[in-house]
Each structure stands twice: as structure tokens, then as C-alpha cells.
Design a protein around this motif. Structure first.
Motif, short mmCIF file in Angstrom:
data_model
loop_
_atom_site.label_atom_id
_atom_site.label_comp_id
_atom_site.label_asym_id
_atom_site.label_seq_id
_atom_site.Cartn_x
_atom_site.Cartn_y
_atom_site.Cartn_z
N SER A 161 -4.37 3.18 -2.38
CA SER A 161 -4.98 1.85 -2.25
C SER A 161 -4.53 0.93 -3.38
O SER A 161 -5.11 -0.15 -3.55
CB SER A 161 -6.50 1.97 -2.25
N LEU A 189 -1.47 2.09 2.13
CA LEU A 189 -0.70 0.85 2.11
C LEU A 189 0.77 1.22 2.24
O LEU A 189 1.29 2.04 1.49
CB LEU A 189 -0.93 0.10 0.80
N ILE A 203 -0.77 -0.62 7.40
CA ILE A 203 -1.59 0.52 7.00
C ILE A 203 -1.13 1.69 7.85
O ILE A 203 -1.25 1.68 9.07
CB ILE A 203 -3.09 0.27 7.22
#
Length: 293
Positions: A161, A189, A203
Motif C-alpha cells: 500500500s 498497487l 489494483i
């Protein structure tokens, strides 16, 4: 990222069943289930479709201007960087990832240099953006996934993240940023694109793209690309080459003269040009091959 290594073909019926299950799983991943109801969801409107190489396991995508793109691809033994024409899909130049054992990842062009990541080899390559000739190498710790730039620094993802700002001269980390949606970390990510003051991020294993405020790390909106994934999957199945579970949405490129995004995925047959609320055309720009605003 990423994906599994090559595997033997499955019977057609079983393959179709697995694809159906996989596509269903993509829409119910934890990352999507955790979305805050107060974060806007934007639905891109398709304005054009272009051919995309079915062999390209897309890891990075950037518009260079003049109808040209640079793309990086993954899979060991198949990784590389290529320049190609958007309208025709014709590849103009292509080189393999310089380390033969590496799994290629994202690419970003800044000041005429194409920076190319690897997944788990801990090395990034600097290539001449015009000729794709290698100019140098950088070492880094951890995994490499997506890469973009804000005109000054490279911005990198590693599947967590966290986003990392890196000095393009040394590849040293100069800043980190945790990404969250209403306080909840957004992991996986992947491919990145810096557009008009925001970072857009695929994502992994979802059909959502996060629009991120690079100052705070907050997700300011989600792009729902499920219709694009469904169309790409249907077209691939119609050609008797169905998508697999890891052939997901990956690849974001901004076209400044039209204020649109180019979106694709791993081994997708199509690049979709889309309008997204909030994006505007820019005059006097020719892409992102050089310095940016």
C-alpha cells in the motif's frame, strides 16, 4: 506483477470454467469489498478502441505523443520494452529486458530516459527512450511493480500500500506515501500513471483503478473498469484464446491532447481510449517523453 509461470494447456471445457470462476473472483476480491461507500466511483466512457498484442503481458504503459506508446511486458523469458503505434498496433522497436532471468515490470520515460523495473531481481534499467539502448542499471531492495513520474521524480509501487518517490539520477528513495481509502490501506498497487496532479493505480487482481492524492495518499475516486474487462474477456474467448485468471486490468496511459486515458490489461486484445470525469485536454503538450509540468 506478476502472474504465474508458464503452465500446460487445459482442456477447453475446464479452461472456460476456470476463466468464468476467475472473472467472478476478480469482482469480489477483498480490495473491492473494502471500498468505502463515500468514495466516488467513476465509470469511464469508451471513445475508441485500438489493437493490442495478445502476447503482451502488460506491466507498464505510457503515451509518448504523436500516436506512439512505450510498453513493458512481464514473464521470464518474454519480458521486454517496446515502442509501438497506437492506431495500428505495429511495433516499431523492441528489446528484451536486459537481464534474461528477470521478470520485467513497469516502465516510465522521464527526460528521454526509459526506466524499467524488474519484479524480484532488484535491478532497474535505464534505456534510451528513442533507441531502447541500455544506458545504465540501478539496484533496489524489495519488489518492483509499477512506475510513473511527476516530471521530477520517479514514483514506484511494490505491491504493497506504499508508493515510493525515487531520484531518477540515483534511484534512491526520497519519499514514501501510504495509500488508503477512508483510512483503510489499499494494497496491491500495481501499474501507475501520474495525471494532472493525481496518481492513478491499477489494483492487482481487481477491476478497479484508484485515483490517489499524492500529497495525502487518500483515494479520491475509483475507476470501475469491469465493463472493459468483460469486453476484453469476451473478445479473447471468441478468438479461442480466453483470458486466464491473471490476465487482469493493467496499463494506464494519459493522452494530454485529448484529455483521455488509454486502458488495457495483460494479454488483452484491445486498448480502450476513455474519457474520465475530471480530466481535461492540455494544449502545447506532446506526451511525457521529456520534462513535465
Amino acid at each position: 506483477m506478476q502472474g504465474m509461470r508458464a503452465r500446460p494447456p487445459l482442456p477447453a471445457v475446464l479452461t472456460a470454467a476456470l476463466v468464468t470462476l476467475a472473472l467472478a473472483a476478480v469482482t469480489v476480491t477483498p480490495a473491492r469489498a473494502a471500498l468505502s461507500p463515500s468514495t466516488p466511483v467513476l465509470r469511464p466512457a469508451v471513445t475508441a478502441r485500438y489493437p493490442h498484442d495478445r502476447a503482451a503481458f502488460t506491466e507498464g504503459l505510457q503515451y509518448l505523443g504523436g500516436g506512439l506508446l512505450i510498453e513493458s511486458t512481464g514473464q521470464v523469458g518474454e519480458s521486454g520494452v517496446r515502442r509501438w503505434e497506437l492506431k495500428s498496433g505495429r511495433v516499431l522497436a523492441e528489446v528484451p529486458t536486459p537481464l534474461a532471468s528477470a521478470f520485467g515490470e513497469g516502465v516510465s520515460v522521464l527526460n528521454g530516459v526509459a526506466y524499467h523495473l524488474t519484479w524480484q531481481s532488484g535491478v532497474a534499467f535505464a534505456l534510451d527512450a528513442a533507441t531502447l539502448r541500455e544506458l545504465g542499471r540501478y539496484r533496489y531492495s524489495g519488489e518492483g511493480w509499477g512506475l510513473t513520474n511527476d516530471g521530477r521524480s520517479l514514483i514506484m509501487s511494490d505491491g504493497s500500500s506504499t508508493l515510493f518517490w525515487r531520484d531518477p539520477r540515483t534511484f534512491a528513495v526520497t519519499r514514501t506515501l501510504r495509500v488508503a481509502d477512508q483510512g483503510q490501506p489499499v494494497k496491491n498497487l500495481n501499474e501507475l500513471e501520474y495525471v494532472q496532479g493525481s496518481v492513478y493505480a491499477n489494483i492487482w487482481l481487481t477491476d478497479r483503478i484508484a485515483r490517489i492524492d499524492p500529497k495525502t495518499g487518500n483515494v479520491t475516486a475509483w475507476l470501475d473498469v469491469q465493463p472493459l474487462m468483460q469486453e476484453a474477456s469476451a473478445d479473447a474467448a471468441h478468438s479461442a484464446q480466453p483470458l486466464t485468471f491473471d490476465d487482469v486490468s493493467n496499463g494506464i496511459a494519459f493522452v494530454p491532447e485529448r484529455g483521455t486515458l488509454l486502458l488495457t490489461g495483460k494479454r488483452w486484445p484491445t486498448v480502450f481510449e476513455v474519457k474520465v470525469p475530471g480530466l481535461r485536454p492540455e494544449t502545447g503538450t506532446t506526451g511525457r517523453a521529456g520534462s513535465r509540468r
